[in-house]
Design a protein around this motif. Structure first.
Motif, short mmCIF file in Angstrom:
data_model
loop_
_atom_site.label_atom_id
_atom_site.label_comp_id
_atom_site.label_asym_id
_atom_site.label_seq_id
_atom_site.Cartn_x
_atom_site.Cartn_y
_atom_site.Cartn_z
N ALA A 6 27.20 35.90 36.55
CA ALA A 6 27.93 37.17 36.51
C ALA A 6 28.93 37.18 35.37
CB ALA A 6 28.64 37.42 37.84
N GLN A 7 29.63 36.07 35.16
CA GLN A 7 30.60 35.99 34.09
C GLN A 7 29.92 36.09 32.73
OE1 GLN A 7 33.04 32.49 34.19
NE2 GLN A 7 34.60 33.42 32.93
N ALA A 64 48.84 33.94 38.34
CA ALA A 64 47.64 33.09 38.37
C ALA A 64 46.46 33.96 38.78
CB ALA A 64 47.83 31.95 39.36
N TRP A 65 45.31 33.73 38.15
CA TRP A 65 44.17 34.59 38.45
C TRP A 65 42.89 33.81 38.69
CZ3 TRP A 65 40.13 34.31 34.97
CH2 TRP A 65 40.43 33.84 33.69
N LEU A 66 41.96 34.50 39.35
CA LEU A 66 40.60 34.01 39.56
C LEU A 66 39.66 35.05 38.99
CD1 LEU A 66 40.72 32.77 43.26
CD2 LEU A 66 40.62 31.38 41.21
N SER A 67 38.56 34.62 38.47
CA SER A 67 37.53 35.53 37.98
C SER A 67 36.66 35.94 39.17
CB SER A 67 36.68 34.81 36.93
OG SER A 67 35.71 35.68 36.41
N VAL A 68 36.56 37.25 39.40
CA VAL A 68 35.79 37.78 40.52
C VAL A 68 34.85 38.86 40.00
CG1 VAL A 68 37.63 37.29 42.20
CG2 VAL A 68 37.53 39.53 41.12
N PRO A 69 33.80 39.19 40.73
CA PRO A 69 32.92 40.28 40.31
C PRO A 69 33.70 41.59 40.20
CG PRO A 69 31.90 39.01 42.07
CD PRO A 69 33.33 38.54 41.95
N LYS A 70 33.34 42.41 39.20
CA LYS A 70 34.03 43.69 39.00
C LYS A 70 34.01 44.51 40.28
CE LYS A 70 33.83 44.35 34.10
NZ LYS A 70 33.37 45.13 32.97
#
Length: 83
Positions: free
Chosen positions: A22-23, A61-67
């Protein structure tokens, strides 16, 4: 291996591959304020590496998640919290 262990291993492998796919397609977004301490994906305002957030739900702080997923997560924000 037992059938159960094979099933678990297959599920884990799929879970690890899907976010990468996905990324790679650009179908992800940064979701701030949802990561556990030490589990963030990249830098914060106070650190320069992944996995260095100091507390749970740290605002920068962040996490990569699906749009589209971030707004559905309790506490998730599309922009970093200030200070």
């Amino acid at each position: 291996m037992t059938k159960t262990r094979i099933a678990i291993a297959s599920a884990l492998a799929a879970a690890l591959v899907l976010p990468v796919a996905a990324q790679a397609q650009g179908n992800t977004e940064k979701c701030y304020g949802i990561s556990k301490a030490g589990k963030n994906d990249c830098q914060t305002a106070t650190s320069s590496c992944a996995g260095t957030s100091k507390k749970d739900a740290q605002g920068d702080a962040w996490l990569s998640v699906p749009k589209g997923a971030c707004e559905k997560i309790v506490g998730g924000k599309l922009t970093a919290a200030k200070g």
